[in-house]
Structures are given as C-alpha cells and as structure tokens.
Design a protein around this motif. Structure first.
Motif: not given
Length: 486
Positions: A322-328, A364-374
């Motif tokens: 999870l940490l890696s997904g937020f950082i990468l 209310g503001s969509p953001i893009s995250v690494n799929p690894l987070v999910i």
C-alpha cells in the motif's frame, strides 16, 4: 467502490459430527431405578466369575468396588458395572457433544473405557500431587474426572500424560479443560480411536485442486470489470482475462503468504494441517481457504502462534504494497481514477492516504492512483476479515487462545451480530456472514490443555492482529481537505 476481498482462511476441522464444547453444557439425566444402566463404560458382556474374583481380590477386606474406589465413602458411591456415581436411587450421567472427529456410530460398547481401566486412571494415573480426583462421570466414549488441580496446569498435564502412557500405552488421550459450570479444571480421558479424522470419498488433493482451478478463473474475472457486467460474455472474450492477471496475482500472493505462514508455524509447533480448499466466488474472486487441522492442538499458546501467523504476515505484505502504491507513480502515467470518498471506507487506508497525499486528497475531486493501491488494499481487507473474532476464523482462535472459551464465545456472538447488522447495508457482508455461520461458526474443538495462558509476548501479537483488523474495517471519519492544492 467494492474492493476485492475474501473470507479468511481458517482451520475448519470439517467434522462429521458437531464440534464440542468441552464439558460445557452437560445434559443431566436422572434415572430413578437403581438397576437402570445409562452410558455404560464397560463391555456389555458379563464377566466370568473367576475374573470377577480376581478383580475383587485386590480390594481390602473383600469390600465391593463401589465402597473402596472413592476417597470419601460418605459421598456418592460408584456403580461397579458402569462407573457411574450414584446417590441412593438416583444415577446422574453427563452427556455432551463428541470430541473432535468422533463419529456417533463409533460410540458403541466395544470402544468404551472398561471399568478396570477407569480404576487405573483414578487410582494410579491421577494422584494427590497432580490432579486429585473427587468424582467422575461418563462423557461420551470416555470419562470425565472432576477434582483439584495441583501445581501448574502445563506440568500437571505432562506428568499425567506420561504416567497414563506408562500404565495404559497409547490407547487413550487426555484433555485438561475448564468446566464452564463452575470454572474449575476437569480431566477428560477418551479412547484414541474416537479421535480419528473422517475420511472422504473423493481424495483431498483432487477436490482441493478442482476448487483451486475454479478460484484462479474467478480471481481473473474479478479484476476485469468489462466481463463482470455480462458473465456469459467471458466465453467469447477469454483474451480479456489476461487484463485481470496483475490484480489476480497480487491477491493470490496475499493468499499464499497467509497460508504459508500458517503452515510454517504449525509445523514448528507440531500441528498438522490438511490441504487448503480455496472457495471461489465470481463476485469477489475468492472467499478464502478452509484448511483442516488433522490433530489435537496441544495448548492455547500454540493455537495463538498458528492463528496469528497468517494475518501478521498478510498485514505486513499489504502495508508495504500500500505504501509503495501511494509513493510510486502509475506505470502508464494514468493509473486508476478514484473518488477520494473511497478512502473513507477504511481508517487505515484513509489515514495513510491523508498522510502521504496531503491536500491533493480533496472531497469531490477524483485523483489518479497506482493500481497497486487498490490491490494492496484488497489484501489488507482479506486479512482484516480473517481477524474477525468470531467462530473458527483466525480472529476467533486468537480470542480463544488469549481469553479462554467463555470470553471468546461471547465476543464471537457479538461479532457475528455486528456483522449481521452490516449485512443489511452491504451484500458482501451478507455473504461473509452466511459463510461464517455455516462453515466457521465453531465452537473451537478442545485443546489438549486449555488452562495455561500464553506468554505475554504472544498475547501482544494477538492484540496487534485484532487491532489492525479493526483499523482496516473501521471507516475514516474525518473529511479530506477542501482547499485547492498549490
């Protein structure tokens, strides 16, 4: 947003008969006639007169057995044929659920403990310095001894077990338990043959392999939303399944780490586990794995070690991913677009997101995250569900190992009740509730020795597992920033 999650892998014993509560709720039957026989402990066949003479020759002054086998002759007397204590014209017989793996059809006279063996147990195996017997009752195919425990439970169990093996060999198994009626120690001795695990018509490896293959398919399907909307279209678009491969591999990795950790620790403490059965689900990919315990768990500390090993390893892997997904950054530069409200579903995920993303995370503001987070979040949910202190889930076993049978039973009922309330608002919670209720409800089968508490360091590990599970399941209540990012 529905996150992929699975029902926890637990060590369900898959017994053919109900799991027992060690002598918890005894059903007492009172027979008014002195000659009535209930729950015999010896063979039905009448003994030869010469054999009876030999047996009685050991009694002082040729007194009957029922007058010499008790420490206090003024108390209830022991029936010579049945081993049942009788008081005047009343005969009390205790009956409970069978011990782990006992088949009801096995409980016939041929395997019940003979009267002579009961006397050896009472007068030669148990003693004043270990467990001073004051009374005894038939208990299914064995005998339940009530009395006073001397010294530490673990050392007493070791002494009595060694002495029983010297006197009677390996034909019988000893349990040292707590009687919930009065919270006092009791000893139960049963024939070892009654503890044999049930055999199945279909080989375990074949059935487990079949479930595993179907689970692989559902894991792939769960990570391809385009196919979930029309399940039948899968057969015309099998190539799309490869799009779900990364997410399926991450979920399978979490499941694998969880299972392997359980098995490694179980091997270390001498607990035998069967082949894991992965339960597939086209909705969430997998409900987890059910693994049988093939022998009796020695004590609460060993149970705690094995039960906590899987969630601890799973939480560790999930937290790192999870940490890696937020950082990468996403490999394609876009990743997955999510609404920040998703992170309100978990206190742990929401707290980490707020800590690492800061003001970028706005309501209310969509953001893009690494799929690894999910995918990592899904792994955390798997282990959090595993840690629910209910039934024979890992959390239920942890609660039992730390606080005993009574407290864990109450906590289990509370947890199932709360999960039932959640199921009114969440269909996935409903499926978890159904599976727990029918497959993992318990109660947990008796351990060889249930009186000794685990060491504090293992108690701390158990608390950590339950606390982390709670953090993953609880919602994040604080609003995210409404200020635009600079």
């Amino acid at each position: 947003m529905n996150l992929p999650a699975v029902l926890p892998c637990c060590y369900n014993r898959l017994q053919c008969s109900p799991s027992i509560t060690p002598p918890t709720h005894f059903l007492r039957f009172v027979i008014r006639k002195k000659r009535s026989l209930v729950c015999r402990l010896s063979d039905n066949n009448k003994e030869d007169d010469s054999v009876q003479d030999d047996n009685n020759s050991h009694q002082d002054n040729d007194q009957p057995l029922e007058n010499t086998s008790l420490e206090n002759n003024d108390g209830p007397q022991l029936n010579e044929q049945t081993g049942v204590e009788q008081d005047g014209t009343n005969v009390q017989v205790a009956s409970g659920s069978p011990l782990p793996g006992v088949k009801p059809q096995q409980l016939d006279e041929s395997i019940r403990i003979p009267k002579e063996t009961v006397e050896i147990l009472r007068n030669q195996v148990f003693s004043f310095d270990t467990f001073f017997v004051t009374s005894q009752e038939p208990y299914e195919g064995g005998v339940l001894f009530k009395g006073n425990l001397r010294g530490q439970a673990a050392k007493t169990y070791e002494k009595v077990s060694k002495r029983m093996q010297e006197k009677l060999g390996d034909d019988y198994t000893l349990f040292l338990l707590i009687n919930p009626e009065d919270d006092k120690p009791v000893a139960v001795v049963v024939p070892r043959m009654t503890l044999q695990p049930e055999t199945t018509a279909v080989p375990e490896w074949f059935a487990a392999g079949a479930f595993g293959l179907v689970t692989l398919f559902t894991l792939l399907l769960r990570n391809v939303p385009a196919l979930q909307s029309n399940l039948l279209s899968v057969f015309d678009n099998l190539d799309l399944l490869k799009d779900g491969l990364p997410g399926a591999l991450i979920t399978a990795f979490h499941l694998g780490v969880h299972e392997v950790s359980h098995r490694l620790v179980a091997t270390e403490v001498g607990i035998k586990l069967g082949i894991p059965y992965f339960v597939p689900s086209w909705q969430i990919g997998c409900f987890g794995a059910i693994t049988r315990i093939l022998n009796v768990v020695p004590n609460r500390e060993d149970l705690l070690k094995v039960a906590a090993a899987g969630p601890l390893a799973g939480f560790s892997v999930g937290f790192i991913l999870l940490l890696s997904g937020f950082i990468l950054p996403p490999s394609d530069g876009i990743g997955i677009i999510v609404d920040p409200s998703v992170f309100h579903e978990s206190f742990l995920a929401g707290g980490i997101a707020k800590l690492l993303l800061g003001d970028v995370l706005q309501e209310g503001s969509p953001i893009s995250v690494n799929p690894l987070v999910i995918w990592a979040w899904a792994g955390l949910v798997i282990n959090a569900i595993n840690s629910i202190p209910a039934g024979e889930l890992d959390g239920g076993r942890i609660a039992f190992a730390m606080w005993g049978r009574k407290a864990s039973a109450r906590l289990s009922a509370l947890s199932i009740g709360l999960l039932g309330i959640s199921s009114l608002f969440n269909d996935v919670a409903f499926y978890w509730l159904v599976l727990i209720f029918f497959l993992q409800r318990g109660p947990i089968s008796p351990l060889s020795e249930e009186l000794t508490h685990p060491q504090n360091k293992y108690m701390a590990l158990g608390v950590v597992v339950l606390f982390l599970g709670l953090l993953v399941c609880l919602p994040y209540p604080f609003p995210f920033s409404n200020q635009p990012a600079l």
